[in-house]
Each structure stands twice: as structure tokens, then as C-alpha cells.
Design an enzyme around this catalytic site. Sequence first.
Site, PDB file in Angstrom:
ATOM      1  N   HIS A  81       0.854  -1.200   0.000  1.00 55.15           N
ATOM      2  CA  HIS A  81       0.000   0.000   0.000  1.00 55.15           C
ATOM      3  C   HIS A  81       0.883   1.242   0.000  1.00 55.15           C
ATOM      4  O   HIS A  81       0.840   2.069   0.904  1.00 55.15           O
ATOM      5  CB  HIS A  81      -0.919  -0.010   1.224  1.00 55.15           C
ATOM      6  CG  HIS A  81      -1.800  -1.215   1.286  1.00 55.15           C
ATOM      7  ND1 HIS A  81      -3.138  -1.202   0.973  1.00 55.15           N
ATOM      8  CD2 HIS A  81      -1.518  -2.506   1.598  1.00 55.15           C
ATOM      9  CE1 HIS A  81      -3.648  -2.416   1.104  1.00 55.15           C
ATOM     10  NE2 HIS A  81      -2.677  -3.234   1.474  1.00 55.15           N
TER      11      HIS A  81
ATOM     12  N   ASP B 126      -6.112  -1.440  -3.783  1.00 57.97           N
ATOM     13  CA  ASP B 126      -6.356  -2.473  -2.780  1.00 57.97           C
ATOM     14  C   ASP B 126      -7.032  -3.665  -3.453  1.00 57.97           C
ATOM     15  O   ASP B 126      -7.938  -3.478  -4.268  1.00 57.97           O
ATOM     16  CB  ASP B 126      -7.332  -1.970  -1.700  1.00 57.97           C
ATOM     17  CG  ASP B 126      -6.702  -0.944  -0.768  1.00 57.97           C
ATOM     18  OD1 ASP B 126      -5.483  -0.715  -0.858  1.00 57.97           O
ATOM     19  OD2 ASP B 126      -7.457  -0.389   0.052  1.00 57.97           O
TER      20      ASP B 126
ATOM     21  N   HIS C 269      -7.899  -7.617   1.001  1.00 52.76           N
ATOM     22  CA  HIS C 269      -7.405  -6.667   2.022  1.00 52.76           C
ATOM     23  C   HIS C 269      -8.514  -6.348   3.030  1.00 52.76           C
ATOM     24  O   HIS C 269      -8.235  -6.112   4.194  1.00 52.76           O
ATOM     25  CB  HIS C 269      -6.930  -5.400   1.318  1.00 52.76           C
ATOM     26  CG  HIS C 269      -6.493  -4.283   2.217  1.00 52.76           C
ATOM     27  ND1 HIS C 269      -5.567  -4.445   3.218  1.00 52.76           N
ATOM     28  CD2 HIS C 269      -6.858  -2.973   2.258  1.00 52.76           C
ATOM     29  CE1 HIS C 269      -5.385  -3.276   3.828  1.00 52.76           C
ATOM     30  NE2 HIS C 269      -6.165  -2.380   3.277  1.00 52.76           N
TER      31      HIS C 269
ATOM     32  N   GLU D 217      -5.927   4.429  -4.478  1.00 55.41           N
ATOM     33  CA  GLU D 217      -5.626   5.347  -3.377  1.00 55.41           C
ATOM     34  C   GLU D 217      -4.254   5.974  -3.605  1.00 55.41           C
ATOM     35  O   GLU D 217      -3.408   5.406  -4.285  1.00 55.41           O
ATOM     36  CB  GLU D 217      -5.632   4.578  -2.042  1.00 55.41           C
ATOM     37  CG  GLU D 217      -7.003   4.031  -1.671  1.00 55.41           C
ATOM     38  CD  GLU D 217      -6.978   3.009  -0.523  1.00 55.41           C
ATOM     39  OE1 GLU D 217      -8.005   2.883   0.142  1.00 55.41           O
ATOM     40  OE2 GLU D 217      -5.948   2.343  -0.319  1.00 55.41           O
TER      41      GLU D 217
HETATM   42 ZN   LIG Z   1      -4.585   0.570   0.469  1.00 55.03          ZN
END
Ligand SMILES: [Zn+2]
Length: 209
Positions: free
Chosen positions: A47, A53, A57, A170
Site C-alpha cells: 500500500h 487495494d 485486504h 488510493e
Molecule cells: Zn490501500
Amino acid sequence: MRILDISPTLRPEIAVWPGDTGFSREVALSFEKGNNLVLSGITTTLHVGAHTDAPNHYHPKGQAMHERSLERYLGPCQVIAVDCAAGTRIQVADLGVEIQAPRVLFKTGSFPNPEHFNTDFCSLSPELVAHLAQAGVVLVGLDTPSVDLYADQALLSHNAIHRADMGILEGVVLDQVEPGIYTLIALPLKIEGGDASPVRAVLVDGAMS
Ligand SMILES: [Zn+2]
């Protein structure tokens, strides 16, 4: 065609989630050491920086990275700028525009320095995730380290994303990106069992030739 790089640079200074494994690169062989080539390896959380993800996860029965089909991570993408107060979730009412593409990235400006971890970043509301899924969105992302708030142990939006089987992006950097429609390319590495993968996330502006 213009390629906008929306990935922060991976180097030891990159901020990772507090307690997670930071990024480091070890050089085994180098010209300086008298070797005939350079050879290095990295240690890092998966990450790190711009990353996706995998469902495993956030769900015990979720797919791992290598099992994920790649369609989500490549194709038309809408960048939407939102005004959200520090430490709050983006609501449906904050959208301000129609959803026009099956991938959506939110520009919040709430995690301004990828090398400094501030915990009051913005995230998604589970209602917003459901709204996007209804609109046919297959990937949602943002310029912060998580689709949930820093202190959210229940992972409300991760779970909403799991229910809709959407992809997550992300840690992208959007400060130089104008809201609008682009082509996203953010393919994950095929890591067996992986709970995430760093990606080289780019937005292509204009027709791809
Ligand atoms: Zn993540």
C-alpha cells in the site's frame, strides 16, 4: 495525446500508513562498488504511493491481486473536484456534476504532501459508493491514503466497495489535474495472494494513438 503522471515518487521519504512497512531500496551491486552492473531490490508495504487495494485486504473471502480482472484499471475516467472539510467523508450532495465515466477519481486536496502523513484526510461515504455503483462506476479513487476515514475500524466504504465489486485507487496525486474526462491507466502487478499493488497511475488526455 498528453500523459499526466498522477503517481508520487517511490523513495524512502514516501509516507505510509502509521505502523506499516516503509519503502526502502537496497543496492546489491553497483558500478561504484566495482560491479559490472547495478542490481537492487525493494522492501515496502504493497500500500505504497499510488496503489490499488485487492478485495482480500478488506474481506476474508475477497479476491487477491493476481485474481483480479484488469478491466477496472484501464479506461475512461472522470476527475471530480470536491470541497470537503478536513476529516470528513464526501457525500452524494458534494458531487456537483453528473457521473460521466465508469471510473471516478476525487480530487480533495486533503492529503497535500505524499511525504507527510496527515490523518485528517477526506474519504468516501458508503452512500456515495452505492450511488457510484448505481451509476455503473467500476473503479473509484482519490488523492488520500484511504477510501475510509483514518480512525474508521469498520471500513464502511471499503465494505460498500466490496459489495459493488469495484476497484479502488488510493494515493494518487491530482493537484496538477483539471477536473474532466481522461483515460486512466493504473494496472496492478500480478502478485500472488497480494492484498494490494503499487501502480503507475496515469491519466491520458486526448485520444490515444
Ligand atoms: Zn490501500
